[in-house]
Design a protein around this motif. Structure first.
Motif, PDB file in Angstrom:
ATOM      1  N   VAL A 109     -27.602  -7.396   9.761  1.00  0.00           N
ATOM      2  CA  VAL A 109     -26.605  -6.333   9.551  1.00  0.00           C
ATOM      3  C   VAL A 109     -26.780  -5.196  10.553  1.00  0.00           C
ATOM      4  CG1 VAL A 109     -25.901  -6.747   7.185  1.00  0.00           C
ATOM      5  CG2 VAL A 109     -28.061  -5.575   7.621  1.00  0.00           C
ATOM      6  N   ALA A 113     -23.948  -4.002  13.082  1.00  0.00           N
ATOM      7  CA  ALA A 113     -23.677  -2.571  13.264  1.00  0.00           C
ATOM      8  C   ALA A 113     -23.713  -2.206  14.742  1.00  0.00           C
ATOM      9  CB  ALA A 113     -24.691  -1.735  12.483  1.00  0.00           C
ATOM     10  N   GLU A 116     -20.508  -3.556  16.525  1.00  0.00           N
ATOM     11  CA  GLU A 116     -19.324  -2.736  16.252  1.00  0.00           C
ATOM     12  C   GLU A 116     -19.449  -1.348  16.872  1.00  0.00           C
ATOM     13  OE1 GLU A 116     -16.457  -3.454  14.834  1.00  0.00           O
ATOM     14  OE2 GLU A 116     -16.899  -5.517  14.216  1.00  0.00           O
ATOM     15  N   TYR A 117     -20.658  -0.819  16.915  1.00  0.00           N
ATOM     16  CA  TYR A 117     -20.894   0.505  17.496  1.00  0.00           C
ATOM     17  C   TYR A 117     -20.567   0.520  18.988  1.00  0.00           C
ATOM     18  CZ  TYR A 117     -23.825   4.208  19.582  1.00  0.00           C
ATOM     19  OH  TYR A 117     -24.299   5.260  20.326  1.00  0.00           O
ATOM     20  N   GLY A 122     -16.814   0.870  15.589  1.00  0.00           N
ATOM     21  CA  GLY A 122     -17.689   2.038  15.613  1.00  0.00           C
ATOM     22  C   GLY A 122     -17.723   2.774  16.933  1.00  0.00           C
ATOM     23  N   TYR A 130     -22.881  -0.319   8.432  1.00  0.00           N
ATOM     24  CA  TYR A 130     -22.184  -1.604   8.370  1.00  0.00           C
ATOM     25  C   TYR A 130     -22.636  -2.302   7.094  1.00  0.00           C
ATOM     26  CZ  TYR A 130     -20.272  -6.140   9.778  1.00  0.00           C
ATOM     27  OH  TYR A 130     -19.550  -7.307   9.827  1.00  0.00           O
ATOM     28  N   THR A 132     -22.124  -5.737   4.770  1.00  0.00           N
ATOM     29  CA  THR A 132     -21.575  -7.084   4.733  1.00  0.00           C
ATOM     30  C   THR A 132     -21.605  -7.593   3.302  1.00  0.00           C
ATOM     31  OG1 THR A 132     -21.758  -9.338   5.608  1.00  0.00           O
ATOM     32  CG2 THR A 132     -23.811  -8.140   5.306  1.00  0.00           C
ATOM     33  N   ILE A 231     -18.222   0.529   7.971  1.00  0.00           N
ATOM     34  CA  ILE A 231     -17.532  -0.706   8.324  1.00  0.00           C
ATOM     35  C   ILE A 231     -17.930  -1.762   7.300  1.00  0.00           C
ATOM     36  CG2 ILE A 231     -17.201  -2.469  10.102  1.00  0.00           C
ATOM     37  CD1 ILE A 231     -18.146  -0.314  12.142  1.00  0.00           C
ATOM     38  N   PRO A 274     -14.235  -4.542  10.054  1.00  0.00           N
ATOM     39  CA  PRO A 274     -14.716  -4.722  11.432  1.00  0.00           C
ATOM     40  C   PRO A 274     -13.602  -5.213  12.340  1.00  0.00           C
ATOM     41  CG  PRO A 274     -15.486  -6.508  10.024  1.00  0.00           C
ATOM     42  CD  PRO A 274     -14.819  -5.511   9.118  1.00  0.00           C
ATOM     43  N   ALA A 280     -19.224  -9.933  15.509  1.00  0.00           N
ATOM     44  CA  ALA A 280     -20.023  -8.709  15.378  1.00  0.00           C
ATOM     45  C   ALA A 280     -21.517  -9.007  15.457  1.00  0.00           C
ATOM     46  CB  ALA A 280     -19.683  -7.989  14.072  1.00  0.00           C
TER      47      ALA A 280
END
Length: 301
Positions: A109, A113, A116-117, A122, A130, A132, A231, A274, A280
């Motif tokens: 996770v 994160a 996406e960041y 993100g 994040y 899940t 997210i 997301p 991701a």
């Protein structure tokens, strides 16, 4: 350009990728089985790629709980986990030994994160969470772009929530019963709905209590971590995309006016799905690899 590899080691599926930061060039997927079989299969894929041209670094984004403290004697080892056969498994060591390149490690996770960041929902944020929601529930936390680690790593799935009035479901977590994972994970939803959650139509009134449970988690995160973005990914929200919107609708009431700017419109921008989808985690694994390479003296990414 640096040649990076990544592994997203999930409880159900393992994804091995080759590429660069923000770009996946090759991908191999297979079921996560016992540690020896799974890690050997991943190593075989990586060795094939390295036989063509040396890998500069590897990033592993693994399910947990797993030891992330480099000074610990069991660094890189799985801790007690419900996944049969995986407790105590050495996740990092086989790759570090065979590949001879920097090997970074984090949770799956935290990897999602990071993905996406840097490249997804993100972007532009300095702090995010994040979450899940799938076979289990995990949470990755980034502050100033860095994953949060402490004595272990965040275990948001085992927080206890205030229950919705009249909900008598006992929960499905073997450790805590009605913690977040015991109420909202895929197996928990299957138990409370009587079938696979993907088969339940969006208009079914039973989603309302589930949405309230998810809203309670979102309130916990808003108040304890104050993230710029939350997210929410995983198979459950991917199949039932209405669930997050329903949960957001409950948040202002649960906050009771404490955060004055937490209107549904604002929250809909702050709490999102997301944008990288299934990429991701693998994208994050490549970010973990890039960071491991950057920490090696004389290297820059």
């Amino acid at each position: 350009m640096h040649r990076l590899a990544g592994i997203e080691l999930g409880g159900t599926k393992t994804v091995v990728v080759l590429g660069q930061a923000g770009r996946i060039d090759e991908r191999v997927e297979f079921a996560t089985r016992d540690p020896e079989t799974t890690l050997e299969e991943a190593l075989e894929v990586l060795s094939g790629w390295q036989g063509t041209r040396a890998l500069d670094a590897l990033g592993i984004a693994s399910f947990g709980p797993i030891r992330l403290e480099p000074r610990a004697t069991d660094f890189g080892c799985m801790l007690a986990t419900p996944k049969p056969g995986w407790s105590g498994a050495e996740v990092r060591a086989p790759f570090a030994k065979e590949l001879g390149c920097p090997v970074g490690l984090d949770t799956d996770v935290n990897g999602a994160a990071l993905g996406e960041y840097r490249h997804g929902a993100g972007k532009g944020c300095s702090s995010l969470v994040y979450v899940t929601i799938g076979t289990g529930i995990g949470g990755g936390v980034l502050v100033e772009g860095h994953p949060v680690h402490g004595s272990l790593h965040p275990e948001l799935g085992h927080l206890r929530l205030r229950r919705a009035r009249g909900d008598g479901f006992a929960g499905a977590c073997r450790f805590h019963g009605d913690c977040v994972e015991g109420l909202l994970s895929g197996p928990a939803l299957a138990a409370r709905l009587g079938c696979h959650p993907g088969e339940v139509p969006a208009h079914d009134p039973r989603w309302e209590v589930i949405a309230q449970d998810l809203a309670e988690l979102l309130v916990h995160l808003l108040l304890t971590l104050a993230p710029q973005r939350i997210i929410v990914g995983g198979g459950v929200t991917h199949r039932q995309r209405h669930l997050l919107a329903r949960a957001i609708d409950h948040v202002p009431h649960l906050l009771g006016g404490y955060l004055e700017d937490a209107t549904p419109a604002v929250l809909a921008q702050r709490i999102v799905l997301p944008t990288l989808g299934d990429d991701a985690g693998p994208t994050g694994a490549l970010e973990i690899a890039a960071r491991a390479l950057a920490q090696r003296p004389g290297h820059a990414v």
